[in-house]
Scaffold this active site. Structure first.
Site, PDB file in Angstrom:
ATOM      1  N   ILE A 533     -32.270 116.545 114.950  1.00 42.92           N
ATOM      2  CA  ILE A 533     -32.957 116.770 113.670  1.00 42.92           C
ATOM      3  C   ILE A 533     -32.640 118.134 113.084  1.00 42.92           C
ATOM      4  O   ILE A 533     -33.133 118.494 112.004  1.00 42.92           O
ATOM      5  CB  ILE A 533     -34.489 116.634 113.834  1.00 42.92           C
ATOM      6  CG1 ILE A 533     -35.008 117.590 114.912  1.00 42.92           C
ATOM      7  CG2 ILE A 533     -34.866 115.194 114.144  1.00 42.92           C
ATOM      8  CD1 ILE A 533     -36.522 117.579 115.067  1.00 42.92           C
ATOM      9  N   GLY A 534     -31.809 118.901 113.772  1.00 45.23           N
ATOM     10  CA  GLY A 534     -31.430 120.200 113.242  1.00 45.23           C
ATOM     11  C   GLY A 534     -30.431 120.887 114.155  1.00 45.23           C
ATOM     12  O   GLY A 534     -30.344 120.588 115.345  1.00 45.23           O
ATOM     13  N   GLY A 537     -28.188 128.544 115.130  1.00 43.72           N
ATOM     14  CA  GLY A 537     -27.367 129.439 115.924  1.00 43.72           C
ATOM     15  C   GLY A 537     -27.632 129.305 117.411  1.00 43.72           C
ATOM     16  O   GLY A 537     -26.747 129.536 118.227  1.00 43.72           O
ATOM     17  N   PHE A 538     -28.858 128.938 117.764  1.00 45.12           N
ATOM     18  CA  PHE A 538     -29.209 128.796 119.174  1.00 45.12           C
ATOM     19  C   PHE A 538     -28.649 127.507 119.751  1.00 45.12           C
ATOM     20  O   PHE A 538     -28.184 127.461 120.891  1.00 45.12           O
ATOM     21  CB  PHE A 538     -30.736 128.826 119.318  1.00 45.12           C
ATOM     22  CG  PHE A 538     -31.230 128.789 120.741  1.00 45.12           C
ATOM     23  CD1 PHE A 538     -31.304 129.949 121.485  1.00 45.12           C
ATOM     24  CD2 PHE A 538     -31.630 127.597 121.325  1.00 45.12           C
ATOM     25  CE1 PHE A 538     -31.769 129.929 122.790  1.00 45.12           C
ATOM     26  CE2 PHE A 538     -32.099 127.563 122.634  1.00 45.12           C
ATOM     27  CZ  PHE A 538     -32.160 128.737 123.359  1.00 45.12           C
ATOM     28  N   LYS A 540     -28.752 122.810 119.215  1.00 44.40           N
ATOM     29  CA  LYS A 540     -29.279 121.631 118.536  1.00 44.40           C
ATOM     30  C   LYS A 540     -30.763 121.440 118.814  1.00 44.40           C
ATOM     31  O   LYS A 540     -31.270 121.823 119.874  1.00 44.40           O
ATOM     32  CB  LYS A 540     -28.509 120.386 118.977  1.00 44.40           C
ATOM     33  CG  LYS A 540     -27.049 120.376 118.554  1.00 44.40           C
ATOM     34  CD  LYS A 540     -26.345 119.105 119.005  1.00 44.40           C
ATOM     35  CE  LYS A 540     -24.884 119.094 118.542  1.00 44.40           C
ATOM     36  NZ  LYS A 540     -24.170 117.873 118.992  1.00 44.40           N
ATOM     37  N   VAL A 541     -31.440 120.823 117.841  1.00 47.47           N
ATOM     38  CA  VAL A 541     -32.850 120.482 117.994  1.00 47.47           C
ATOM     39  C   VAL A 541     -32.972 118.962 117.961  1.00 47.47           C
ATOM     40  O   VAL A 541     -32.460 118.299 117.045  1.00 47.47           O
ATOM     41  CB  VAL A 541     -33.711 121.098 116.876  1.00 47.47           C
ATOM     42  CG1 VAL A 541     -35.183 120.764 117.095  1.00 47.47           C
ATOM     43  CG2 VAL A 541     -33.509 122.608 116.809  1.00 47.47           C
ATOM     44  N   LYS A 555     -35.467 122.109 121.553  1.00 50.26           N
ATOM     45  CA  LYS A 555     -34.338 122.954 121.153  1.00 50.26           C
ATOM     46  C   LYS A 555     -33.530 123.311 122.389  1.00 50.26           C
ATOM     47  O   LYS A 555     -34.027 123.963 123.302  1.00 50.26           O
ATOM     48  CB  LYS A 555     -34.836 124.215 120.443  1.00 50.26           C
ATOM     49  CG  LYS A 555     -33.724 125.098 119.908  1.00 50.26           C
ATOM     50  CD  LYS A 555     -34.203 126.043 118.803  1.00 50.26           C
ATOM     51  CE  LYS A 555     -35.170 127.080 119.269  1.00 50.26           C
ATOM     52  NZ  LYS A 555     -35.464 128.090 118.223  1.00 50.26           N
ATOM     53  N   ASP A 651     -36.801 137.756 110.927  1.00 47.49           N
ATOM     54  CA  ASP A 651     -35.882 136.716 110.454  1.00 47.49           C
ATOM     55  C   ASP A 651     -36.639 135.715 109.581  1.00 47.49           C
ATOM     56  O   ASP A 651     -36.530 134.499 109.770  1.00 47.49           O
ATOM     57  CB  ASP A 651     -35.213 136.015 111.639  1.00 47.49           C
ATOM     58  CG  ASP A 651     -33.940 135.285 111.229  1.00 47.49           C
ATOM     59  OD1 ASP A 651     -33.408 135.585 110.139  1.00 47.49           O
ATOM     60  OD2 ASP A 651     -33.472 134.426 111.993  1.00 47.49           O
TER      61      ASP A 651
END
Length: 867
Positions: A533-534, A537-538, A540-541, A555, A651
């Site tokens: 779903i997203g 930078g870290f 995939k979610v 995440k 951020d």
């Protein structure tokens, strides 16, 4: 150098001859590697270098003023026991005298390991070092420096030209501190070819030059731009280490990197001296801006560095054109601290041919003004020259500090950050009593002075950060010194599993659920791509399910992500202790099998940005947008005022504001968050981190972070909500690229209505729009002192909502045109009071223990790299 404030830059070198092998040994200048305090005649370090012990005292002029001591504890991050585990302790002024060739340049490297030596406390060691009449260090504390920079050992490199046949290096305990003493663990004196024999152009005075060749020099930075770490064994005879430049890049504008490996054999040094200036591997890699000329013209390729004020610096640029072969194909301008250092730089015009290295030196004076001890390097395509490609390129970068007119290179000791001190205090307070004496005795040997466990964490963190580059934070990540390992993973020696949880505070672990990797795989159907779903930078979610039906967002860190362990740990430390209606809730984490996975409440409506532009969903109404902004402001206001420590998000942007199934806004992504300044401080000095387009310009200029930096970013969010366009859009005309700049321009010209999202333009009450726009404008003030606090932003947004629903509402404004809670009157004031109880959250919505332990070990104080 600072950290925040000053960063210490050091190098680890291998001994080698600087002359052809055919040169007779008797004719070669003498090198010295002295293992101070060692009783052995000779001993080898981990690199196989031979160090001589100084038990025979043949170099020490006043041996009666010193004693030999062995360190009480060997820190795990030490690269070798030699020369760090033994030291020469000086109780009075003492001098080493090394026979050298007068008039020939030498490296002088000093090694310090601030541990406990006998009954001496490392924090009592304050001293000065003078070499050949130049003050290299003054009132220097290796313990404070190591603590502030989270290093176990310190190396400082200087380059000087002895004026006599003896190079005298004098250590003097400081008379400003009781029981002070001096010490040193290792000394290197190595003759080198003179690579500073040409003057440097003085920036701002094109007709003036700075004589570098006669100066004593301290090495500050040595970067392989666009390439990886180059060990000393791969250097061109001078045994230097070259570091990746990416930690020092500003913001998200990284450009692209490339290598001319296939052309390596074709790199031709124009003269013998150039072989010593930089090795092949530096000239074989490069960083450029990218292939899109339109985008390139709208940004600078920028690096940011911390330095000591009141000194002249020489910045050396290394170039080697690997792609182009003609003059005027790639021409660019070079800027240092916003001053033009070079107009129309054309590498081919300088070198004469493709594959021929060339370097340029520029001198710049950095004033000693609070907050201004910084050096910015920027490249931008030259429009005036009309080259074939609008681009810029760089292969290597070095920064050197020159001695001042008083014959000194000494700068102040760095100041430990408040977050570090708070973390140490918390650790000290929670250590079991029966272990405390042992931990405290080891503290002096730890990189941050908080015991063996902390020291191990530091090693893991530094190893993570060096692939390639918080850092770090912190950055700043010290360029030289610390662990030399480049390991990228950390596993428990018992279970073989990732030991991330061992770096978390016991409170964070107790407040967060630990998921097994099996549970995560089950909940995501083995990470089915259809559940993504997203992507950030870290990593995939995924949309997942746990406990038989509870929807969650999972995440998962991308192994190649450079954000990695620091953000993983910070997120857990933050969210495990913060509970608020408008902060995203962390359920738990998983760190098995080298995985870093975070589990959150599922936000059914995704990010705010998804509903503003480029969305298939129906556009949000103005009332919905205003409610979401108010909810996000409540969350940020709680961070700034509701916890034990001020928390600065760092951020704030529309992708970090999530919306649940009831359209309640929640602030998310605390990977870059930092604790705010203490009561007696106005800011936290730290490397610039955040997202391009949302960054506070004052934070960018000074690296001084305050809660007003979040306010600025939130101001960008407000205009993004109003105008339904990205914070940065390079495809627009230059003056419209930045939403903040363009919206302020339109607001001040009275034409803001021209850029409002047409979907909501007819829905906004005129008075509501006026109040909303004024609030956003104030948030974007250039100076933090001119911006409202987040609490006042919240009040004004709530007032804007009242104006939307009741145009006849009124209130008294302050001198900034903002409603203050003390100025509200009548029914509006009552309404505001009611809302304040909900917005601040306080103890009712925070966990019982909402104090913040942001572990300094994982702070990205020296990694300037944006996301």
């Amino acid at each position: 150098m600072k950290t925040k404030t000053h960063i210490l830059f050091s190098l680890i070198f291998l001994s080698s001859s600087f002359f052809d092998l055919s040169t007779a040994v008797s004719a070669a200048p003498k090198s010295y590697l002295l293992n101070c305090g060692a009783s052995d005649a000779e001993s080898n370090d981990a690199d196989g270098r031979k160090w001589s012990g100084d038990l025979d005292l043949k170099f020490l002029l006043s041996p009666e003023n010193s004693v030999l001591q062995r360190a009480g504890f060997q820190d795990p991050s030490l690269p070798s026991a030699v020369p760090y585990m033994t030291g020469r302790i000086f109780t009075k002024e003492s001098t080493y005298a090394f026979p050298v060739k007068a008039g020939k340049r030498h490296w002088l490297r000093l090694h310090f390991y601030p541990a406990s030596y006998g009954n001496l406390n490392s924090t009592d060691a304050y001293f000065s070092v003078v070499a050949d009449g130049v003050t290299l260090l003054r009132n220097f504390s290796a313990a404070i420096t190591a603590q502030a920079l989270t290093l176990a050992y310190i190396i400082r490199e200087f380059s000087l030209i002895p004026t006599s046949s003896n190079l005298n290096v004098t250590f003097t305990p400081s008379d400003e501190h009781n029981a002070s003493y001096a010490f040193v663990n290792g000394i290197e004196v190595i003759p080198v070819p003179d690579i500073f024999d040409t003057p440097a152009t003085l920036v701002g005075f094109s007709d003036q030059e700075v004589d570098v060749g006669s100066s004593t020099i301290q090495t500050m930075y040595r970067l392989n731009v666009g390439g990886q770490f180059i060990p000393a064994t791969n250097d061109s005879g001078l045994s230097r280490m070259w570091y990746d430049d990416s930690p020092y890049l500003y913001g998200a504008a990284f450009g692209i990197t490339y290598s001319g490996a296939s052309e390596k054999a074709k790199i031709q040094y124009p003269e013998k001296k150039m072989e010593y200036v930089a090795p092949f591997d530096v000239y074989d890699t490069a960083r450029s801006m990218g292939p899109d000329s339109k985008i390139n013209m709208n940004y600078n390729l920028t690096w940011a560095f911390q330095v000591d004020g009141n000194f002249m610096y020489v910045v050396r640029f290394h170039f080697c054109e690997l792609q182009l072969a003609k003059v005027n194909q790639r021409v660019f301008d070079i800027y240092l601290n916003n001053q033009t250092a070079q107009d129309g730089a054309d590498v081919i015009a300088w070198s004469g041919s493709k594959g021929v290295p060339v370097y340029k030196d520029y001198a710049l004076y950095v004033a000693d003004e609070p907050g201004d001890e910084q050096l910015w390097v920027a490249l931008h395509p030259s429009a005036e020259e009309k080259p074939e490609f609008y681009d810029a390129v760089l292969n290597g970068l070095e920064i050197f500090k020159l001695n001042d007119t008083n014959g000194s290179l000494a700068g102040p000791n760095p100041v430990p950050s408040p977050m570090l001190l708070a973390a140490e205090s918390l650790i000290a307070g929670t250590v079991n009593a029966k272990w405390r004496p042992g931990v405290i005795s080891r503290a002096a040997g730890g990189a941050a002075g908080v015991g063996l466990v902390f020291a191990i964490c530091i090693v893991v963190y530094q190893q993570k950060k060096r692939i390639p580059g918080e850092a770090g934070n912190s950055g700043w990540l010290p360029l030289y010194g610390g662990s030399t390992s480049h390991t990228t993973t950390s596993k428990s020696t018992i279970s073989g599993k990732s030991c991330t949880s061992s770096h978390l505070s016991s409170l964070a672990v107790s407040l967060s659920r630990h998921f097994s990797f099996y549970e995560i795989k089950q909940g995501t159907k083995n990470f089915d791509e259809s559940l993504v779903i997203g992507v950030g930078g870290f990593g995939k979610v995924y949309k997942g399910v746990i406990d038989g039906g509870t929807k969650v967002a999972i995440k998962r860190a991308n192994p190649s992500s450079e954000q990695g362990i620091h953000e993983f740990q910070t997120e857990i430390e933050m969210l495990s202790k913060l509970r608020h209606r408008h902060l995203v809730s962390l359920i738990g984490y998983c760190e098995e099998n080298d995985e870093m996975i975070l589990v959150y409440d599922y936000m059914a409506h995704g990010t705010l940005r998804e509903h503003l532009y480029k969305s298939k969903e129906a556009p949000l109404s103005w009332k919905q947008r205003l409610d979401i902004c108010i909810g996000a402001a409540r969350g940020l206001h709680y961070l700034h005022t509701g916890a034990k420590y001020t928390i600065i998000h760092r951020d704030v942007k529309t992708t970090n504001i999530l919306v649940d199934d009831k359209w309640v806004a929640k602030v998310s992504d605390f990977g870059l968050s930092k604790t705010g300044p203490s009561i007696d401080q106005t800011h936290v000095s730290t490397v610039v981190k955040g997202s391009f387009g949302y960054l506070d310009p004052e934070y960018f200029r000074r690296q001084q972070l305050t809660d007003k930096s979040d306010v600025y970013s939130f101001g960008v969010v407000l205009f993004e909500v109003l105008c339904a366009r990205p914070a940065l859009n390079p495809s627009l005309p230059k003056e419209q690229v930045s939403l903040a700049d363009w919206a302020l321009h339109c607001q001040r010209k009275g034409i803001l209505s021209d850029i409002i999202d047409p979907h909501i333009k007819d829905q906004i009450n005129e008075q509501c729009l006026k109040k909303f726009a004024e609030t956003a404008e104030k948030c974007l003030s250039d100076h933090g002192v001119d911006r409202p606090a987040m609490g006042d932003v919240l009040w004004n947004l709530e007032f804007a909502l009242q104006l939307q629903e009741n145009p006849d509402a009124d209130g008294k404004m302050d001198e900034n045109g903002l409603i203050n809670r003390s100025n509200t009157v009548g029914n509006d004031a009552n309404s505001f009071s009611s809302n304040t109880n909900m917005s601040t959250g306080g103890a009712s919505e925070a966990s019982d223990d909402s104090d913040l332990n942001t572990n300094v070990v994982f702070s990205q104080l020296i990694n300037p790299k944006g996301r």
